[in-house]
Structures are given as C-alpha cells and as structure tokens.
Design a protein around this motif. Structure first.
Motif, PDB file in Angstrom:
ATOM      1  N   LYS A  51    -107.275 -13.359  18.697  1.00  0.00           N
ATOM      2  CA  LYS A  51    -107.914 -13.394  20.095  1.00  0.00           C
ATOM      3  C   LYS A  51    -108.207 -12.590  20.837  1.00  0.00           C
ATOM      4  CE  LYS A  51    -110.764 -16.883  19.030  1.00  0.00           C
ATOM      5  NZ  LYS A  51    -112.004 -16.540  18.361  1.00  0.00           N
ATOM      6  N   ARG A  52    -108.787 -11.696  21.575  1.00  0.00           N
ATOM      7  CA  ARG A  52    -108.541 -10.654  22.610  1.00  0.00           C
ATOM      8  C   ARG A  52    -107.495 -11.480  23.270  1.00  0.00           C
ATOM      9  NH1 ARG A  52    -112.306  -6.570  25.837  1.00  0.00           N
ATOM     10  NH2 ARG A  52    -110.497  -4.924  26.442  1.00  0.00           N
ATOM     11  N   PRO A  53    -106.182 -10.357  23.459  1.00  0.00           N
ATOM     12  CA  PRO A  53    -105.035 -10.629  24.873  1.00  0.00           C
ATOM     13  C   PRO A  53    -106.211 -10.897  26.615  1.00  0.00           C
ATOM     14  CG  PRO A  53    -104.397  -8.935  23.420  1.00  0.00           C
ATOM     15  CD  PRO A  53    -106.271  -9.404  23.066  1.00  0.00           C
ATOM     16  N   ALA A  54    -105.816 -11.330  27.553  1.00  0.00           N
ATOM     17  CA  ALA A  54    -106.321 -11.597  28.553  1.00  0.00           C
ATOM     18  C   ALA A  54    -106.109 -10.748  29.339  1.00  0.00           C
ATOM     19  CB  ALA A  54    -105.854 -12.691  28.907  1.00  0.00           C
ATOM     20  N   ASP A  55    -106.369  -9.106  28.851  1.00  0.00           N
ATOM     21  CA  ASP A  55    -105.857  -7.903  29.914  1.00  0.00           C
ATOM     22  C   ASP A  55    -107.344  -6.533  29.807  1.00  0.00           C
ATOM     23  OD1 ASP A  55    -106.237  -6.511  27.506  1.00  0.00           O
ATOM     24  OD2 ASP A  55    -103.795  -7.412  27.296  1.00  0.00           O
ATOM     25  N   ASP A  56    -106.991  -6.292  30.778  1.00  0.00           N
ATOM     26  CA  ASP A  56    -108.381  -4.926  31.192  1.00  0.00           C
ATOM     27  C   ASP A  56    -108.346  -4.171  29.620  1.00  0.00           C
ATOM     28  OD1 ASP A  56    -109.221  -6.916  32.624  1.00  0.00           O
ATOM     29  OD2 ASP A  56    -108.588  -6.115  33.982  1.00  0.00           O
ATOM     30  N   ASP A  57    -107.082  -3.889  29.101  1.00  0.00           N
ATOM     31  CA  ASP A  57    -107.150  -3.035  27.997  1.00  0.00           C
ATOM     32  C   ASP A  57    -107.840  -2.591  27.248  1.00  0.00           C
ATOM     33  OD1 ASP A  57    -104.900  -2.252  29.806  1.00  0.00           O
ATOM     34  OD2 ASP A  57    -103.379  -3.525  28.058  1.00  0.00           O
ATOM     35  N   LYS A  58    -108.037  -1.995  26.262  1.00  0.00           N
ATOM     36  CA  LYS A  58    -109.733  -1.324  25.465  1.00  0.00           C
ATOM     37  C   LYS A  58    -108.513  -2.485  24.093  1.00  0.00           C
ATOM     38  CE  LYS A  58    -111.746   2.040  27.526  1.00  0.00           C
ATOM     39  NZ  LYS A  58    -112.065   3.629  26.845  1.00  0.00           N
ATOM     40  N   THR A 118    -116.640   4.634  12.195  1.00  0.00           N
ATOM     41  CA  THR A 118    -115.487   5.051  13.680  1.00  0.00           C
ATOM     42  C   THR A 118    -116.919   4.788  14.563  1.00  0.00           C
ATOM     43  OG1 THR A 118    -114.149   5.908  12.032  1.00  0.00           O
ATOM     44  CG2 THR A 118    -114.325   6.770  14.473  1.00  0.00           C
ATOM     45  N   ASP A 119    -118.000   5.565  13.411  1.00  0.00           N
ATOM     46  CA  ASP A 119    -118.995   5.348  15.008  1.00  0.00           C
ATOM     47  C   ASP A 119    -119.749   4.570  15.403  1.00  0.00           C
ATOM     48  OD1 ASP A 119    -121.188   7.218  16.685  1.00  0.00           O
ATOM     49  OD2 ASP A 119    -122.352   6.662  14.087  1.00  0.00           O
ATOM     50  N   VAL A 120    -119.991   3.310  14.333  1.00  0.00           N
ATOM     51  CA  VAL A 120    -120.546   2.795  14.679  1.00  0.00           C
ATOM     52  C   VAL A 120    -119.606   1.716  15.502  1.00  0.00           C
ATOM     53  CG1 VAL A 120    -121.567   0.425  13.906  1.00  0.00           C
ATOM     54  CG2 VAL A 120    -121.981   2.029  12.463  1.00  0.00           C
ATOM     55  N   VAL A 121    -118.419   1.381  15.241  1.00  0.00           N
ATOM     56  CA  VAL A 121    -117.258   0.786  16.284  1.00  0.00           C
ATOM     57  C   VAL A 121    -117.753   0.938  17.687  1.00  0.00           C
ATOM     58  CG1 VAL A 121    -115.282  -0.423  16.725  1.00  0.00           C
ATOM     59  CG2 VAL A 121    -116.200  -0.289  14.121  1.00  0.00           C
ATOM     60  N   GLN A 122    -117.408   2.372  17.824  1.00  0.00           N
ATOM     61  CA  GLN A 122    -117.159   2.888  19.079  1.00  0.00           C
ATOM     62  C   GLN A 122    -119.068   3.084  19.600  1.00  0.00           C
ATOM     63  OE1 GLN A 122    -115.070   5.325  20.845  1.00  0.00           O
ATOM     64  NE2 GLN A 122    -116.311   3.932  22.004  1.00  0.00           N
ATOM     65  N   VAL A 123    -119.947   2.681  19.004  1.00  0.00           N
ATOM     66  CA  VAL A 123    -121.464   2.349  19.583  1.00  0.00           C
ATOM     67  C   VAL A 123    -121.308   0.723  19.684  1.00  0.00           C
ATOM     68  CG1 VAL A 123    -124.190   2.307  19.453  1.00  0.00           C
ATOM     69  CG2 VAL A 123    -122.412   4.219  18.219  1.00  0.00           C
ATOM     70  N   ILE A 124    -120.972   0.092  18.894  1.00  0.00           N
ATOM     71  CA  ILE A 124    -121.264  -1.617  19.304  1.00  0.00           C
ATOM     72  C   ILE A 124    -120.351  -1.448  20.246  1.00  0.00           C
ATOM     73  CG2 ILE A 124    -121.324  -3.860  18.034  1.00  0.00           C
ATOM     74  CD1 ILE A 124    -123.277  -1.544  17.404  1.00  0.00           C
ATOM     75  N   GLY A 146    -118.781   0.150  22.736  1.00  0.00           N
ATOM     76  CA  GLY A 146    -118.697   0.679  24.067  1.00  0.00           C
ATOM     77  C   GLY A 146    -116.921   0.496  24.746  1.00  0.00           C
ATOM     78  N   ASP A 147    -117.360   0.656  25.493  1.00  0.00           N
ATOM     79  CA  ASP A 147    -116.815   0.805  27.386  1.00  0.00           C
ATOM     80  C   ASP A 147    -115.052  -0.158  26.291  1.00  0.00           C
ATOM     81  OD1 ASP A 147    -117.759   3.039  28.188  1.00  0.00           O
ATOM     82  OD2 ASP A 147    -118.655   1.320  29.370  1.00  0.00           O
ATOM     83  N   GLU A 148    -115.465  -1.257  25.813  1.00  0.00           N
ATOM     84  CA  GLU A 148    -114.328  -2.439  26.095  1.00  0.00           C
ATOM     85  C   GLU A 148    -113.767  -1.859  24.472  1.00  0.00           C
ATOM     86  OE1 GLU A 148    -114.556  -4.687  27.332  1.00  0.00           O
ATOM     87  OE2 GLU A 148    -115.732  -4.053  28.587  1.00  0.00           O
ATOM     88  N   VAL A 149    -113.155  -1.062  23.681  1.00  0.00           N
ATOM     89  CA  VAL A 149    -112.550  -0.441  22.311  1.00  0.00           C
ATOM     90  C   VAL A 149    -112.027   1.179  22.240  1.00  0.00           C
ATOM     91  CG1 VAL A 149    -114.252  -1.985  20.860  1.00  0.00           C
ATOM     92  CG2 VAL A 149    -114.512   0.446  21.194  1.00  0.00           C
ATOM     93  N   ALA A 161    -115.619 -12.857  25.393  1.00  0.00           N
ATOM     94  CA  ALA A 161    -115.644 -12.946  26.673  1.00  0.00           C
ATOM     95  C   ALA A 161    -116.641 -11.434  27.456  1.00  0.00           C
ATOM     96  CB  ALA A 161    -114.495 -12.300  27.873  1.00  0.00           C
ATOM     97  N   HIS A 162    -116.803 -10.622  26.205  1.00  0.00           N
ATOM     98  CA  HIS A 162    -117.742  -9.484  25.905  1.00  0.00           C
ATOM     99  C   HIS A 162    -118.557  -9.429  25.072  1.00  0.00           C
ATOM    100  CE1 HIS A 162    -114.397  -7.973  28.590  1.00  0.00           C
ATOM    101  NE2 HIS A 162    -115.381  -7.511  28.905  1.00  0.00           N
ATOM    102  N   ALA A 163    -119.162 -10.968  24.704  1.00  0.00           N
ATOM    103  CA  ALA A 163    -119.940 -11.144  23.268  1.00  0.00           C
ATOM    104  C   ALA A 163    -121.457 -10.201  23.584  1.00  0.00           C
ATOM    105  CB  ALA A 163    -119.770 -12.410  22.765  1.00  0.00           C
ATOM    106  N   ASP A 164    -121.866 -10.817  25.117  1.00  0.00           N
ATOM    107  CA  ASP A 164    -123.150 -10.814  24.912  1.00  0.00           C
ATOM    108  C   ASP A 164    -123.334  -8.491  24.987  1.00  0.00           C
ATOM    109  OD1 ASP A 164    -123.789 -12.826  25.325  1.00  0.00           O
ATOM    110  OD2 ASP A 164    -123.747 -13.149  27.957  1.00  0.00           O
ATOM    111  N   THR A 165    -122.035  -8.411  25.600  1.00  0.00           N
ATOM    112  CA  THR A 165    -121.991  -7.112  25.167  1.00  0.00           C
ATOM    113  C   THR A 165    -121.845  -6.542  24.482  1.00  0.00           C
ATOM    114  OG1 THR A 165    -120.559  -6.467  27.705  1.00  0.00           O
ATOM    115  CG2 THR A 165    -120.753  -4.673  26.215  1.00  0.00           C
ATOM    116  N   TYR A 166    -121.851  -6.771  23.356  1.00  0.00           N
ATOM    117  CA  TYR A 166    -121.418  -6.135  21.802  1.00  0.00           C
ATOM    118  C   TYR A 166    -123.299  -6.027  20.989  1.00  0.00           C
ATOM    119  CZ  TYR A 166    -116.637  -6.427  22.073  1.00  0.00           C
ATOM    120  OH  TYR A 166    -115.649  -6.544  22.968  1.00  0.00           O
ATOM    121  N   LYS A 167    -123.298  -7.720  21.889  1.00  0.00           N
ATOM    122  CA  LYS A 167    -124.901  -8.598  20.987  1.00  0.00           C
ATOM    123  C   LYS A 167    -125.727  -7.145  21.590  1.00  0.00           C
ATOM    124  CE  LYS A 167    -123.634 -12.799  20.423  1.00  0.00           C
ATOM    125  NZ  LYS A 167    -123.571 -14.276  20.448  1.00  0.00           N
ATOM    126  N   ARG A 168    -125.793  -6.620  23.028  1.00  0.00           N
ATOM    127  CA  ARG A 168    -126.706  -6.100  23.257  1.00  0.00           C
ATOM    128  C   ARG A 168    -126.644  -4.443  22.799  1.00  0.00           C
ATOM    129  NH1 ARG A 168    -125.334  -8.266  28.594  1.00  0.00           N
ATOM    130  NH2 ARG A 168    -123.952  -6.289  28.925  1.00  0.00           N
TER     131      ARG A 168
END
Length: 324
Positions: A40-47, A58-64, A66-69, A175-182
């Motif tokens: 699971k993602r560590p509990a920090d603010d790092d991408k 690479t292109d699709v992962v960046q689109v989905i 966003g700022d979290e990766v 924690a950011h699942a809704d962002t990825y889904k949007r």
C-alpha cells in the motif's frame, strides 16, 4: 602495457544477466515484506514512484495518476520493445519503483522474465491482464509468444488497459481512489470518441483499397477492429528476421493487387520496405511510401504523436490520406 580485454562467452554473459536479475528480486524482497498483495502507499505526501515500459503506458499512467504519481518511462521515442535490453540505469529504476506497469503478452521480450518475477514482490502489473484471451490474436510460436501483444491498436482494448491502471492505483492508494476514478472517467470518454473517429475516417477509404502494408505485423488488432486488411513484412515481433522469400512474396502481393502505398514505422529501419518497393518497381508497378506510422513507441515530446491519442490520430490520418 596495454590491457587485454577478453570477450565473454554467451554462457558467461547469461550468468551475468541472471545474477543481475537475482539482485533486483532480492532488493525488491527486502523493500516489500509480505509480497505485492499487501503493498500500500506509504502515509506521506510524496508522489508514487512508477516505472512504465513503453511510452503508451507511461502516457496513460500520467493521465490517470495526475499529481499523485511521478512516472519514469524506460523506452523512449523510436525504441523497439521487442529487442530492448535493460541498462544499469533501468535496473536502478526498477529497483527504486514502488509500482511497475508493463504491456505483457511478451511485448517486452527479454525483460519479461524479470518483470514477472517482480510481480511477487511489488505491484508489477501487465496492463493487458484483464483482456479476455479469447479476444486476443494469436502470437508467433517461433518467438515464444502465445498472443499478439499490440493491444493498443484497438482503442477499446486500450480502454481495458486504462481501467487496469486505474484500479491498480486506486487499490495501492485508497486515499486518492476518487481522483484516479475521475481522471479515468474523463480519459475513457476521450478514448470512446477516438474509437468512433477512427471508424469514420477508415470508412473514407474505398473498400478495395483498405489494405495496410507495414514493416512488421503490429497492426492486426487495428485491422480487425476497423475493417482494413493488414500485411507485415516481419512477424509480430521484430526479433523475427525476414528473408528474400518474405520480400518477394510481399512484392508480388503489391503488384498483383495494385497496392499504391506502403508504410514505414518509427521504430524500425526503412530498408526493409525500400527493398519491397524496389522489387515492385522492377516488375513495372510503382509503390510509394505513404508515410511513417508509430507502432511500438510514441513520437518525440512536442511532436504530433507524443501521446497515445495523438499517435492514433496521426496514424489514421496518414493511412487515410495515402489510401483514399
């Protein structure tokens, strides 16, 4: 006194490669205890540090993401994934990554073994994994491939790959699942429009002229999905060598069917298709190069094919303008 360099035998080189692979897996084991299922993602603010193999992923992962990766692509513009060999820098990227996305279906050739081993130790996901095998094209048994890996040429299959990327990110980082889904919802809407656009454009080509001749057999899914006959000089993998018989058979097909254009690919040298064109000319039939298509990689940053959607549009426009 000059140093004498001894060329290593194929056996020695193989031992070195296996040693490097073992080191990567051991490093991954030490970083992710309990295996990939518990990661699971560590509990920090790092991408999230993600490595992707080919540019389309690479292109699709960046689109989905966003700022979290933060996505690191291994294979840049013009790189052939079938023949790609990992560098020391690539090995370090794979080791440092929290998550890895790759094509699967033996697209990455020589890297497939290490990618499959890493699946046991960190989230390492083949984006093709959720496509029903009954919908896949047959591969090349001589090259050890059960299925054709070029799934991105059917936009609907690439939607399935996008969904796999979305779900993997959401599971790793709830924690950011809704962002990825949007992000995925908006992107899939674009892909759906693109699929319709491709069908409309290919329909502009007279039915008798819907024949796509390329350097290697990468466009099979494209042909099946959009109603165009596809022929390649080489097999599904560019690791398959072509010979004079392949050249003469393709030349004869062009002459007999009065095909007026063939296409080169950005990741394959043009000399193979030039030989076919020259052979047809000797038989009195003029064939032109209809343009350059992007098959196994995206274009340079800032080009008209530097994203998946732009690549598909470029290919379709090039094909239609040459054949209609």
């Amino acid at each position: 006194m000059n140093e004498i360099k001894v060329k290593k035998s194929p056996f020695q080189r193989a031992k070195m490669t296996l040693g490097v692979l073992a080191l990567i897996v051991l490093a991954a084991c030490s970083k992710v205890e309990g295996g990939a299922d518990q990661a699971k993602r560590p509990a920090d603010d790092d991408k999230i540090q993600v490595v992707a193999t080919i540019g389309m992923i690479t292109d699709v992962v960046q689109v989905i993401g966003g700022d979290e990766v933060e996505v690191h692509g291994l294979m840049g513009p013009g790189v052939d994934p079938h023949l790609y060999k990992a560098s020391q820098g690539d090995i370090q990227k794979l080791d440092d990554a929290e998550m890895i996305f790759y094509g699967g279906l033996h697209l990455e050739g020589k890297m497939t073994e290490i990618l499959e081993k890493l699946e046991k130790h960190k989230p390492t996901v083949a984006v093709s994994k959720n496509i029903d095998p009954s919908r896949l094209r047959a591969g090349d048994k001589e090259q050890g491939t059960q299925y054709d890996p070029h799934i991105w040429f059917n936009v609907k299959y690439w939607i399935a790959a996008t969904e796999t990327i979305r779900d993997t990110l959401a599971e790793y980082d709830p924690a950011h699942a809704d962002t990825y889904k949007r992000n995925a919802e908006a992107y899939i809407a674009e892909l759906t429009k693109l699929d319709d656009e491709v069908r409309t454009r290919i329909a502009e080509i007279p039915e008798a002229g819907r024949v796509l001749v390329t350097a290697h057999d990468a466009f099979g899914y494209f042909g099946d999905a959009y109603g165009i006959q596809v022929m390649g000089l080489q097999g599904i993998s560019t690791a398959a060598e072509y010979g004079s018989k392949d050249v003469s058979e393709l030349r004869d097909f062009l002459v007999e069917n009065r095909i007026k254009a063939v296409f080169v690919e950005n990741s394959i040298p043009t000399k193979s298709m030039e030989a076919v064109i020259a052979g047809a000319k000797e038989l009195g039939h003029e064939v032109k190069i209809g343009g350059e298509l992007y098959s196994d990689s995206l274009g340079e940053p800032g080009s008209e094919a530097d994203t998946y959607i732009k690549m598909v549009r470029h290919n379709v426009n090039t094909i239609v303008e040459a054949l209609k």
